[in-house]
Write a protein that holds these residues in place. Sequence first.
Motif, mmCIF file in Angstrom:
data_model
loop_
_atom_site.group_PDB
_atom_site.id
_atom_site.type_symbol
_atom_site.label_atom_id
_atom_site.label_comp_id
_atom_site.label_asym_id
_atom_site.label_seq_id
_atom_site.Cartn_x
_atom_site.Cartn_y
_atom_site.Cartn_z
ATOM 1 N N LEU A 170 13.728 -1.765 -0.520
ATOM 2 C CA LEU A 170 13.334 -0.718 0.428
ATOM 3 C C LEU A 170 12.114 0.053 -0.068
ATOM 4 O O LEU A 170 11.181 0.304 0.692
ATOM 5 N N LYS A 171 12.126 0.398 -1.341
ATOM 6 C CA LYS A 171 10.984 1.132 -1.894
ATOM 7 C C LYS A 171 9.708 0.300 -1.810
ATOM 8 O O LYS A 171 8.637 0.818 -1.493
ATOM 9 N N ARG A 172 9.822 -1.001 -2.072
ATOM 10 C CA ARG A 172 8.650 -1.883 -1.954
ATOM 11 C C ARG A 172 8.158 -1.950 -0.511
ATOM 12 O O ARG A 172 6.951 -1.913 -0.251
ATOM 13 N N LEU A 173 9.088 -2.058 0.434
ATOM 14 C CA LEU A 173 8.704 -2.134 1.844
ATOM 15 C C LEU A 173 7.967 -0.874 2.292
ATOM 16 O O LEU A 173 6.944 -0.955 2.975
ATOM 17 N N PHE A 174 8.488 0.284 1.902
ATOM 18 C CA PHE A 174 7.829 1.527 2.292
ATOM 19 C C PHE A 174 6.480 1.673 1.602
ATOM 20 O O PHE A 174 5.527 2.172 2.199
ATOM 21 N N GLY A 175 6.380 1.233 0.365
ATOM 22 C CA GLY A 175 5.096 1.249 -0.333
ATOM 23 C C GLY A 175 4.071 0.360 0.351
ATOM 24 O O GLY A 175 2.909 0.735 0.520
ATOM 25 N N LEU A 176 4.511 -0.820 0.777
ATOM 26 C CA LEU A 176 3.617 -1.734 1.512
ATOM 27 C C LEU A 176 3.205 -1.131 2.851
ATOM 28 O O LEU A 176 2.062 -1.273 3.283
ATOM 29 N N PHE A 177 4.147 -0.451 3.501
ATOM 30 C CA PHE A 177 3.830 0.199 4.776
ATOM 31 C C PHE A 177 2.734 1.244 4.580
ATOM 32 O O PHE A 177 1.780 1.308 5.364
ATOM 33 N N VAL A 178 2.862 2.054 3.542
ATOM 34 C CA VAL A 178 1.861 3.098 3.278
ATOM 35 C C VAL A 178 0.490 2.468 3.057
ATOM 36 O O VAL A 178 -0.508 2.917 3.625
ATOM 37 N N LYS A 179 0.433 1.408 2.243
ATOM 38 C CA LYS A 179 -0.845 0.764 1.967
ATOM 39 C C LYS A 179 -1.442 0.131 3.217
ATOM 40 O O LYS A 179 -2.595 0.361 3.553
ATOM 41 N N SER A 180 -0.643 -0.656 3.927
ATOM 42 C CA SER A 180 -1.170 -1.351 5.108
ATOM 43 C C SER A 180 -1.528 -0.356 6.210
ATOM 44 O O SER A 180 -2.508 -0.554 6.927
ATOM 45 N N SER A 181 -0.754 0.714 6.335
ATOM 46 C CA SER A 181 -1.065 1.726 7.351
ATOM 47 C C SER A 181 -2.370 2.433 7.033
ATOM 48 O O SER A 181 -3.155 2.718 7.935
ATOM 49 N N GLY A 182 -2.597 2.715 5.746
ATOM 50 C CA GLY A 182 -3.861 3.349 5.361
ATOM 51 C C GLY A 182 -5.046 2.477 5.720
ATOM 52 O O GLY A 182 -6.041 2.946 6.276
ATOM 53 N N ASP A 183 -4.919 1.191 5.433
ATOM 54 C CA ASP A 183 -5.990 0.245 5.778
ATOM 55 C C ASP A 183 -6.178 0.176 7.294
ATOM 56 O O ASP A 183 -7.306 0.188 7.797
ATOM 57 N N GLU A 184 -5.062 0.099 8.013
ATOM 58 C CA GLU A 184 -5.144 -0.025 9.473
ATOM 59 C C GLU A 184 -5.629 1.265 10.119
ATOM 60 O O GLU A 184 -6.326 1.231 11.141
ATOM 61 N N LEU A 185 -5.283 2.412 9.529
ATOM 62 C CA LEU A 185 -5.785 3.685 10.052
ATOM 63 C C LEU A 185 -7.301 3.772 9.934
ATOM 64 O O LEU A 185 -7.952 4.359 10.799
#
Length: 129
Positions: free
Chosen positions: A37-52
Motif C-alpha cells: 500500500l505504501k508503495r502504491l501511494f508513493g507511485l501515485f504521488v510521483k505519477s500524479s506530480g508528473d501528470e499534473l
Amino acid sequence: RYAPNKREGKGSFPTVEEYRQIRTGLGEALGLDEQTLKRLFGLFVKSSGDELATLGEGVQEGNFEQIHHSAHKIAGASSGLMITFVEEHAREIEKHAMERDGGYDYHRSVDAIAQYVARLAEIITEEER
C-alpha cells in the motif's frame, strides 16, 4: 511539476488520519499488505506530480485534448486508490475539457489536486522517518 497556488486561510489536506483511513480501507478491500500500500501511494504521488505538470501545460495552452487526457489519467489512478477528492476534481476537469469549456476555472481544480497530492507526499515522507 505543477506549482499550486497557496490556499489562504485553509488547513492542509488530507490529514494523516484521512490518509490512514483511505490506506486501511484499500488494504481491506484488496487484501494488500502495508508495504504494498505504501508503495502504491508513493507511485501515485510521483505519477500524479508528473501528470499534473502535463495537465498544467494543457491548461496554459488551452489544449483541451491534453487537459482531458491528463485529467482522465489522474482520475483513474485516484479512483483505483479510493482517493475520492482527487478523483472528483479530475472528473470535473475531464468533463469540462470534453465540452471544450473555455470558461471553466481549470486552475482552481488543478490547484486543489496539486495541493492534495503535495500534502499526501508530505505525509508519506513523514511516515517514512
